[in-house]
Write a protein that holds these residues in place. Structure first.
Motif, PDB file in Angstrom:
ATOM      1  N   GLY A  70     -17.653  20.098 -10.781  1.00 13.79           N
ATOM      2  CA  GLY A  70     -16.288  20.617 -10.666  1.00 13.79           C
ATOM      3  C   GLY A  70     -15.946  21.576 -11.788  1.00 13.79           C
ATOM      4  N   ILE A  71     -14.713  22.061 -11.767  1.00  8.18           N
ATOM      5  CA  ILE A  71     -14.246  23.049 -12.732  1.00  8.18           C
ATOM      6  C   ILE A  71     -13.499  22.361 -13.873  1.00  8.18           C
ATOM      7  CG2 ILE A  71     -12.764  25.072 -13.049  1.00  8.18           C
ATOM      8  CD1 ILE A  71     -13.200  25.693 -10.091  1.00  8.18           C
ATOM      9  N   SER A  72     -13.763  22.810 -15.109  1.00 11.56           N
ATOM     10  CA  SER A  72     -13.086  22.236 -16.272  1.00 11.56           C
ATOM     11  C   SER A  72     -11.594  22.552 -16.228  1.00 11.56           C
ATOM     12  CB  SER A  72     -13.686  22.794 -17.565  1.00 11.56           C
ATOM     13  OG  SER A  72     -15.027  22.410 -17.712  1.00 11.56           O
ATOM     14  N   THR A  73     -10.784  21.551 -16.562  1.00  5.38           N
ATOM     15  CA  THR A  73      -9.332  21.703 -16.618  1.00  5.38           C
ATOM     16  C   THR A  73      -8.867  21.471 -18.044  1.00  5.38           C
ATOM     17  OG1 THR A  73      -9.117  20.881 -14.349  1.00  5.38           O
ATOM     18  CG2 THR A  73      -7.126  20.877 -15.701  1.00  5.38           C
ATOM     19  N   GLU A  74      -7.999  22.341 -18.536  1.00  2.00           N
ATOM     20  CA  GLU A  74      -7.516  22.224 -19.911  1.00  2.00           C
ATOM     21  C   GLU A  74      -6.534  21.065 -20.039  1.00  2.00           C
ATOM     22  OE1 GLU A  74      -5.779  26.003 -20.496  1.00  2.00           O
ATOM     23  OE2 GLU A  74      -7.684  27.074 -20.684  1.00  2.00           O
ATOM     24  N   LEU A  75      -6.819  20.171 -21.001  1.00  2.81           N
ATOM     25  CA  LEU A  75      -5.916  19.056 -21.297  1.00  2.81           C
ATOM     26  C   LEU A  75      -5.120  19.314 -22.572  1.00  2.81           C
ATOM     27  CD1 LEU A  75      -8.282  16.020 -20.550  1.00  2.81           C
ATOM     28  CD2 LEU A  75      -6.774  17.256 -18.980  1.00  2.81           C
TER      29      LEU A  75
END
Length: 242
Positions: free
Chosen positions: A168-173
């Motif tokens: 999947g695609i990295s999501t900014e936390l």
């Protein structure tokens, strides 16, 4: 007031003229443009700007110039598509700069490239060691294509006869020391979970983190402002004697 109205009307004419010409000339991305395409785009844009703001002359000569450049650009595209021999001179052709692991100095000099230029382009392709390169080719748009030596080509899941699931695609936390709550909710996580993950890596405050990302597969990446790297590697050009 009248001048402002004229500029407004001319802007509308120039805008829709450029829109139509852009549709006709195609949808190449900036990274795919050859030098000729780049210069053509700048020239057409400059003429459109003159059509909009040059009130010392009538609009129609500018529009004719705009039309002429667009038609010539379209003609060159058509010729390039129909006759490959002509395309070689209009758009250029690929040039080998590394062959069988050897740098082709003459080809580089002909294209006005330096060794530093090639090294930079290789790094953009995740190649940091020249011994890994079998072939490197400068494409007509200036990009570098790289073929690694067989022993340095990465094994794929297909080579190993292994099935893999998508990460999947990295999501900014966390971005620049601030938690992005909306992204946490999308991944079914909360701030307590995030803080516990930070504590596992010895991070007490969110403000210590420059960037934190999470993939749907659970891969967490955390980068702090203070990375504690004592010696930064310098890969720049030799600056000469001091």
């Amino acid at each position: 007031m009248n001048e402002g109205l004229v500029v407004f009307v001319r802007s509308i004419i120039a805008f829709f003229t450029l829109l139509i010409f852009a549709k006709i000339l195609g949808k190449q991305q900036i990274s795919q443009l050859t030098f000729f395409d780049y210069v053509l785009g700048i020239t057409i844009g400059s003429i459109a700007a003159s059509l909009t703001t040059d009130l010392s002359s009538r609009a129609w000569p500018h529009w004719v110039g705009l039309l002429s450049w667009a038609l010539l650009g379209y003609l060159m595209e058509y010729i390039s598509m129909k006759w490959r021999y002509a395309a070689k001179y209009i758009e250029g052709e690929p040039t080998i700069v590394i062959m069988n692991g050897k740098i082709m100095e003459r080809a580089m000099r002909k294209m006005k490239y330096t060794a530093a230029d090639i090294m930079g382009l290789l790094r953009s392709k995740d190649v940091f060691d020249l011994t890994q390169v079998d072939f490197a080719i400068i494409e007509p748009n200036g990009q570098l294509s790289v073929l690694k030596k067989a022993e340095y080509e990465p094994l794929t899941a297909k080579d190993m006869n292994i099935s893999k699931t998508s990460t999947g695609i990295s999501t900014e936390l966390i971005y620049d020391g601030m938690i992005i709550s909306e992204n946490l909710r999308q991944l079914d996580k909360d701030k307590n979970w995030l803080k516990s993950q930070l504590k596992k890596q010895g991070i007490k405050k969110v403000s210590e983190v420059f960037l934190a990302t999470l993939t749907p597969s659970g891969s967490l990446y955390i980068d702090k402002y203070d990375d504690h790297i004592k010696k930064v590697t310098d890969i720049g050009d030799y600056k000469g004697p001091y």
